[in-house]
Motif scaffolding. Structure first.
Motif, PDB file in Angstrom:
ATOM      1  N   ARG A   1     -36.045 -13.409  25.934  1.00  0.00           N
ATOM      2  CA  ARG A   1     -35.811 -13.523  27.374  1.00  0.00           C
ATOM      3  C   ARG A   1     -34.601 -12.694  27.802  1.00  0.00           C
ATOM      4  NH1 ARG A   1     -36.614 -19.976  28.023  1.00  0.00           N
ATOM      5  NH2 ARG A   1     -38.695 -20.003  27.164  1.00  0.00           N
ATOM      6  N   MET A   2     -33.577 -12.725  26.955  1.00  0.00           N
ATOM      7  CA  MET A   2     -32.376 -11.940  27.281  1.00  0.00           C
ATOM      8  C   MET A   2     -32.702 -10.440  27.260  1.00  0.00           C
ATOM      9  SD  MET A   2     -30.076 -14.109  28.005  1.00  0.00           S
ATOM     10  CE  MET A   2     -28.634 -13.073  28.068  1.00  0.00           C
ATOM     11  N   ALA A   3     -33.541 -10.018  26.318  1.00  0.00           N
ATOM     12  CA  ALA A   3     -33.943  -8.611  26.256  1.00  0.00           C
ATOM     13  C   ALA A   3     -34.714  -8.235  27.520  1.00  0.00           C
ATOM     14  CB  ALA A   3     -34.781  -8.356  25.018  1.00  0.00           C
ATOM     15  N   ASP A   4     -35.610  -9.111  27.973  1.00  0.00           N
ATOM     16  CA  ASP A   4     -36.366  -8.846  29.196  1.00  0.00           C
ATOM     17  C   ASP A   4     -35.438  -8.689  30.394  1.00  0.00           C
ATOM     18  OD1 ASP A   4     -38.812  -8.892  27.898  1.00  0.00           O
ATOM     19  OD2 ASP A   4     -39.187 -11.010  28.364  1.00  0.00           O
ATOM     20  N   ALA A   6     -32.258  -7.725  30.306  1.00  0.00           N
ATOM     21  CA  ALA A   6     -31.552  -6.451  30.148  1.00  0.00           C
ATOM     22  C   ALA A   6     -32.467  -5.285  30.498  1.00  0.00           C
ATOM     23  CB  ALA A   6     -31.021  -6.316  28.719  1.00  0.00           C
ATOM     24  N   LEU A   7     -33.729  -5.354  30.086  1.00  0.00           N
ATOM     25  CA  LEU A   7     -34.680  -4.292  30.407  1.00  0.00           C
ATOM     26  C   LEU A   7     -34.924  -4.188  31.905  1.00  0.00           C
ATOM     27  CD1 LEU A   7     -37.304  -4.700  27.555  1.00  0.00           C
ATOM     28  CD2 LEU A   7     -35.783  -2.745  27.937  1.00  0.00           C
ATOM     29  N   SER A   8     -34.996  -5.321  32.577  1.00  0.00           N
ATOM     30  CA  SER A   8     -35.233  -5.288  34.024  1.00  0.00           C
ATOM     31  C   SER A   8     -34.087  -4.620  34.769  1.00  0.00           C
ATOM     32  CB  SER A   8     -35.475  -6.701  34.565  1.00  0.00           C
ATOM     33  OG  SER A   8     -34.284  -7.465  34.518  1.00  0.00           O
ATOM     34  N   ASN A   9     -32.914  -4.557  34.136  1.00  0.00           N
ATOM     35  CA  ASN A   9     -31.758  -3.879  34.728  1.00  0.00           C
ATOM     36  C   ASN A   9     -31.496  -2.521  34.087  1.00  0.00           C
ATOM     37  OD1 ASN A   9     -31.007  -5.939  36.594  1.00  0.00           O
ATOM     38  ND2 ASN A   9     -30.273  -7.151  34.858  1.00  0.00           N
ATOM     39  N   ALA A  10     -32.478  -2.013  33.313  1.00  0.00           N
ATOM     40  CA  ALA A  10     -32.384  -0.716  32.629  1.00  0.00           C
ATOM     41  C   ALA A  10     -31.168  -0.637  31.709  1.00  0.00           C
ATOM     42  CB  ALA A  10     -32.404   0.432  33.628  1.00  0.00           C
ATOM     43  N   GLN A  11     -30.799  -1.754  31.135  1.00  0.00           N
ATOM     44  CA  GLN A  11     -29.697  -1.794  30.164  1.00  0.00           C
ATOM     45  C   GLN A  11     -30.313  -1.742  28.769  1.00  0.00           C
ATOM     46  OE1 GLN A  11     -27.916  -5.468  31.476  1.00  0.00           O
ATOM     47  NE2 GLN A  11     -26.441  -4.385  32.772  1.00  0.00           N
ATOM     48  N   TYR A  12     -30.733  -0.538  28.384  1.00  0.00           N
ATOM     49  CA  TYR A  12     -31.515  -0.362  27.173  1.00  0.00           C
ATOM     50  C   TYR A  12     -30.750  -0.716  25.907  1.00  0.00           C
ATOM     51  CZ  TYR A  12     -34.592   1.981  30.433  1.00  0.00           C
ATOM     52  OH  TYR A  12     -35.390   2.265  31.504  1.00  0.00           O
ATOM     53  N   SER A  40     -39.613  -0.069  19.865  1.00  0.00           N
ATOM     54  CA  SER A  40     -40.025   1.331  19.931  1.00  0.00           C
ATOM     55  C   SER A  40     -40.046   1.826  21.376  1.00  0.00           C
ATOM     56  CB  SER A  40     -41.408   1.491  19.295  1.00  0.00           C
ATOM     57  OG  SER A  40     -41.878   2.804  19.448  1.00  0.00           O
ATOM     58  N   GLU A  41     -40.640   1.036  22.248  1.00  0.00           N
ATOM     59  CA  GLU A  41     -40.713   1.424  23.657  1.00  0.00           C
ATOM     60  C   GLU A  41     -39.322   1.505  24.291  1.00  0.00           C
ATOM     61  OE1 GLU A  41     -43.017   0.214  27.784  1.00  0.00           O
ATOM     62  OE2 GLU A  41     -43.339  -0.981  25.983  1.00  0.00           O
ATOM     63  N   THR A  42     -38.473   0.573  23.933  1.00  0.00           N
ATOM     64  CA  THR A  42     -37.128   0.545  24.510  1.00  0.00           C
ATOM     65  C   THR A  42     -36.320   1.750  24.042  1.00  0.00           C
ATOM     66  OG1 THR A  42     -37.242  -1.857  24.615  1.00  0.00           O
ATOM     67  CG2 THR A  42     -35.059  -0.864  24.827  1.00  0.00           C
ATOM     68  N   TRP A  43     -36.429   2.095  22.759  1.00  0.00           N
ATOM     69  CA  TRP A  43     -35.731   3.285  22.262  1.00  0.00           C
ATOM     70  C   TRP A  43     -36.242   4.538  22.971  1.00  0.00           C
ATOM     71  CZ3 TRP A  43     -31.284   3.951  20.185  1.00  0.00           C
ATOM     72  CH2 TRP A  43     -30.723   2.984  19.356  1.00  0.00           C
ATOM     73  N   GLN A  44     -37.553   4.611  23.206  1.00  0.00           N
ATOM     74  CA  GLN A  44     -38.083   5.773  23.920  1.00  0.00           C
ATOM     75  C   GLN A  44     -37.517   5.816  25.335  1.00  0.00           C
ATOM     76  OE1 GLN A  44     -42.332   6.378  23.878  1.00  0.00           O
ATOM     77  NE2 GLN A  44     -42.210   7.955  25.446  1.00  0.00           N
ATOM     78  N   ASN A  45     -37.470   4.676  26.003  1.00  0.00           N
ATOM     79  CA  ASN A  45     -36.894   4.629  27.351  1.00  0.00           C
ATOM     80  C   ASN A  45     -35.426   5.019  27.352  1.00  0.00           C
ATOM     81  OD1 ASN A  45     -39.319   3.846  28.502  1.00  0.00           O
ATOM     82  ND2 ASN A  45     -38.845   1.669  28.384  1.00  0.00           N
ATOM     83  N   ALA A  46     -34.742   4.743  26.238  1.00  0.00           N
ATOM     84  CA  ALA A  46     -33.333   5.118  26.111  1.00  0.00           C
ATOM     85  C   ALA A  46     -33.174   6.596  25.760  1.00  0.00           C
ATOM     86  CB  ALA A  46     -32.648   4.248  25.052  1.00  0.00           C
ATOM     87  N   GLY A  47     -34.298   7.275  25.487  1.00  0.00           N
ATOM     88  CA  GLY A  47     -34.254   8.714  25.234  1.00  0.00           C
ATOM     89  C   GLY A  47     -34.176   9.117  23.766  1.00  0.00           C
TER      90      GLY A  47
END
Length: 166
Positions: A1-4, A6-12, A40-47
């Protein structure tokens, strides 16, 4: 839930920390696989495509037929083409990476949970695949094995995988 959150705020980076913690505490393989795909998806979003691939591969080591991880690999390599061609035209050699993308999408098609998505993506990549003219000028023959690495372009050296000319 905490990851979700952080993701919703683009805090990868923060989301990655939470997801890595969740991965380490996952009570079963199914949760480890889904968390690995999320990482994997989060790392890609982080570049960071290489870190993204590392997590997708970890999932594929658990289950080579897991559709979501095969979709991730396809997305990572498609993003590599975009990243490597940023500011320039997509050349003949760049297009060969899409054969590798297609390899992973075909694997994802075998999983009933990702079959429809993979099929749609295969259709969307068809126009960017190397053409018959591309194959003629490069001397590529259908069925030939082709390395996707620094020989395609220095930017692709980290990929270091083999695909088949189609």
């Amino acid at each position: 839930r905490m990851a979700d959150l952080a993701l919703s705020n683009a805090q990868y980076r923060q989301a990655i920390n939470y997801l890595e913690e969740a991965l380490g505490k996952a009570p079963n393989e199914n949760l480890r696989k889904s968390t690995g795909v999320d990482l994997s998806e989060t790392w890609q979003n982080a570049g960071d495509l290489q870190a993204s691939r590392r997590y997708a591969r970890q999932v594929l080591e658990m289950d080579a037929n897991y559709g979501p991880a095969n979709l991730r690999m396809a997305a990572i390599y498609a993003a590599a083409v975009s990243q490597c061609t940023s500011g320039r035209r997509v050349e003949r050699d760049d297009r060969t990476v899409y054969w590798l993308v297609l390899d992973y999408l075909e694997k994802a098609q075998q999983d009933p949970s990702t079959r429809n998505v993979a099929t749609r993506q295969i259709q969307s990549y068809a126009p960017v695949m190397p053409t018959a003219e591309d194959k003629f000028f490069r001397g590529w023959e259908s069925g030939q094995r082709l390395n996707i690495d620094g020989s395609v372009g220095e930017c692709y050296s980290w990929i270091s995988e083999t695909t088949t000319v189609r």
